[in-house]
Design a protein around this motif. Structure first.
Motif, PDB file in Angstrom:
ATOM      1  N   ALA A  16      37.497  54.587  50.048  1.00 54.46           N
ATOM      2  CA  ALA A  16      37.095  53.499  50.944  1.00 54.46           C
ATOM      3  C   ALA A  16      37.815  53.621  52.281  1.00 54.46           C
ATOM      4  O   ALA A  16      37.224  53.383  53.345  1.00 54.46           O
ATOM      5  N   ALA A  17      39.084  54.008  52.246  1.00 59.66           N
ATOM      6  CA  ALA A  17      39.849  54.195  53.482  1.00 59.66           C
ATOM      7  C   ALA A  17      39.289  55.348  54.295  1.00 59.66           C
ATOM      8  O   ALA A  17      39.144  55.260  55.521  1.00 59.66           O
ATOM      9  N   ILE A  18      38.932  56.431  53.623  1.00 58.63           N
ATOM     10  CA  ILE A  18      38.359  57.592  54.311  1.00 58.63           C
ATOM     11  C   ILE A  18      37.021  57.225  54.947  1.00 58.63           C
ATOM     12  O   ILE A  18      36.700  57.668  56.056  1.00 58.63           O
ATOM     13  N   ALA A  19      36.225  56.392  54.238  1.00 60.18           N
ATOM     14  CA  ALA A  19      34.933  55.960  54.787  1.00 60.18           C
ATOM     15  C   ALA A  19      35.130  55.172  56.076  1.00 60.18           C
ATOM     16  O   ALA A  19      34.381  55.350  57.055  1.00 60.18           O
ATOM     17  N   ASP A  28      38.608  43.834  50.181  1.00 62.02           N
ATOM     18  CA  ASP A  28      37.743  44.876  49.625  1.00 62.02           C
ATOM     19  C   ASP A  28      38.483  45.701  48.576  1.00 62.02           C
ATOM     20  O   ASP A  28      37.971  45.964  47.486  1.00 62.02           O
ATOM     21  N   GLY A  29      39.694  46.152  48.914  1.00 59.04           N
ATOM     22  CA  GLY A  29      40.473  46.942  47.972  1.00 59.04           C
ATOM     23  C   GLY A  29      40.842  46.150  46.739  1.00 59.04           C
ATOM     24  O   GLY A  29      40.783  46.654  45.601  1.00 59.04           O
ATOM     25  N   LEU A  30      41.230  44.889  46.941  1.00 51.19           N
ATOM     26  CA  LEU A  30      41.568  44.013  45.827  1.00 51.19           C
ATOM     27  C   LEU A  30      40.371  43.842  44.893  1.00 51.19           C
ATOM     28  O   LEU A  30      40.512  43.863  43.664  1.00 51.19           O
ATOM     29  N   SER A  31      39.195  43.709  45.482  1.00 53.67           N
ATOM     30  CA  SER A  31      37.985  43.486  44.690  1.00 53.67           C
ATOM     31  C   SER A  31      37.638  44.703  43.835  1.00 53.67           C
ATOM     32  O   SER A  31      37.115  44.542  42.721  1.00 53.67           O
ATOM     33  N   ILE A  32      37.883  45.903  44.339  1.00 52.10           N
ATOM     34  CA  ILE A  32      37.634  47.093  43.529  1.00 52.10           C
ATOM     35  C   ILE A  32      38.486  47.053  42.267  1.00 52.10           C
ATOM     36  O   ILE A  32      38.000  47.263  41.152  1.00 52.10           O
ATOM     37  N   GLY A  33      39.782  46.774  42.459  1.00 48.66           N
ATOM     38  CA  GLY A  33      40.675  46.733  41.305  1.00 48.66           C
ATOM     39  C   GLY A  33      40.335  45.631  40.328  1.00 48.66           C
ATOM     40  O   GLY A  33      40.315  45.846  39.106  1.00 48.66           O
ATOM     41  N   ILE A  93      41.992  50.965  57.875  1.00 50.00           N
ATOM     42  CA  ILE A  93      41.847  52.076  56.944  1.00 50.00           C
ATOM     43  C   ILE A  93      42.790  51.937  55.754  1.00 50.00           C
ATOM     44  O   ILE A  93      42.414  52.168  54.600  1.00 50.00           O
ATOM     45  N   VAL A  94      44.020  51.522  55.997  1.00 53.13           N
ATOM     46  CA  VAL A  94      45.055  51.508  54.953  1.00 53.13           C
ATOM     47  C   VAL A  94      44.936  50.300  54.024  1.00 53.13           C
ATOM     48  O   VAL A  94      45.250  50.396  52.827  1.00 53.13           O
ATOM     49  N   MET A  95      44.476  49.168  54.530  1.00 54.86           N
ATOM     50  CA  MET A  95      44.516  47.932  53.745  1.00 54.86           C
ATOM     51  C   MET A  95      43.742  47.964  52.424  1.00 54.86           C
ATOM     52  O   MET A  95      44.175  47.341  51.440  1.00 54.86           O
ATOM     53  N   PRO A  96      42.594  48.665  52.306  1.00 56.03           N
ATOM     54  CA  PRO A  96      41.943  48.715  50.990  1.00 56.03           C
ATOM     55  C   PRO A  96      42.828  49.345  49.919  1.00 56.03           C
ATOM     56  O   PRO A  96      42.805  48.931  48.759  1.00 56.03           O
ATOM     57  N   VAL A  97      43.607  50.353  50.309  1.00 55.47           N
ATOM     58  CA  VAL A  97      44.508  51.001  49.351  1.00 55.47           C
ATOM     59  C   VAL A  97      45.581  50.008  48.892  1.00 55.47           C
ATOM     60  O   VAL A  97      45.894  49.906  47.701  1.00 55.47           O
ATOM     61  N   ILE A  98      46.128  49.252  49.848  1.00 55.49           N
ATOM     62  CA  ILE A  98      47.141  48.248  49.504  1.00 55.49           C
ATOM     63  C   ILE A  98      46.536  47.172  48.595  1.00 55.49           C
ATOM     64  O   ILE A  98      47.140  46.767  47.595  1.00 55.49           O
TER      65      ILE A  98
END
Length: 243
Positions: free
Chosen positions: A10-13, A116-121, A171-176
């Protein structure tokens, strides 16, 4: 590990969308059309069926996740009214080109990226099928968000160095967000309510940003076909993954 890999994608996208915004505006059209269908399919074929399955299994009144859906939709609508999150046309902002607008929007989308990142997890807690389809939809609109963030800041005359800093945050926040989700554990009833909130949130993104971008930037036939294909793609993913 799966959540981490998907949030990195997601970050790369988002990075790809930002780089493309700096280089060219026209190449994103097809991706936007397809992403609109992906988001529609995610809500119709994955999130809502999963919410009702959990509600039936846990004897949860479906009104609660549906209330969360409405709250998610309206909350993001209110937030967008306060901060210009989405670009509906560059000409709209022609008389109001101020760097602070670009910064405010980038800051808002940084929080959006975390969600977005939180929702994936969190989605993977409901099952692999839900997690995979949520991840696909998130990755699709992360590309559009990276593109939009950069474009909006360029339109509002932010300096390139400043744009790169905020794009890095987006870019970084979805990973966090994905890493934070690994420390959370929701009961199935709470999970159903959260998925409802996320469904409202992503429906608003589709209705206010993704679909309007798709209109007028490619032929009606091509745009409609790609949107249908996006929805059918998610339908196929949910069927193949055994949802």
């Amino acid at each position: 590990m799966t959540v981490f890999i998907l949030t990195v994608l997601a970050a790369i996208a988002a990075l790809a969308g930002g780089v493309l915004a700096i280089r060219s505006r026209r190449k994103i059209n097809l991706a936007v059309d397809f992403t609109a269908g992906i988001v529609l399919g995610l809500v119709a074929f994955d999130l809502l069926p999963e919410i009702f399955n959990i509600a039936g299994f846990k004897n949860l009144d479906p009104v609660w996740p549906m209330l969360a859906l409405v709250i998610g939709f309206l909350l993001f609508h209110l937030f967008e009214r306060l901060v210009p999150l989405h670009e509906t046309g560059e000409e709209q902002y022609g008389p109001h080109r101020h760097p602070w607008l670009g910064t405010a929007r980038a800051a808002a989308l940084t929080g959006h990226s975390f969600l977005d990142g939180l929702s994936i997890g969190v989605a993977f807690q409901a099952g692999n099928s839900v997690g995979v389809t949520v991840a696909i939809a998130v990755i699709g609109h992360r590309f559009a968000d990276g593109f939009d963030t950069t474009t909006f800041m360029l339109v509002n005359k932010n300096k390139l160095a400043h744009i790169r800093k905020w794009l890095t945050a987006v870019i970084v926040m979805p990973v966090i967000g994905g890493l934070v989700s690994l420390a959370l554990s929701f009961s199935e009833s709470v999970l159903a309510v959260y998925l409802g909130f996320f469904a409202g949130f992503i429906l608003y993104i589709a209705a206010s940003n993704i679909m309007p971008q798709a209109h007028g930037k490619s032929s009606l036939k091509a745009s409609f076909l790609l949107t249908v294909l996006g929805a059918l793609f998610i339908l196929g993913v949910t069927r193949v993954s055994g949802f």
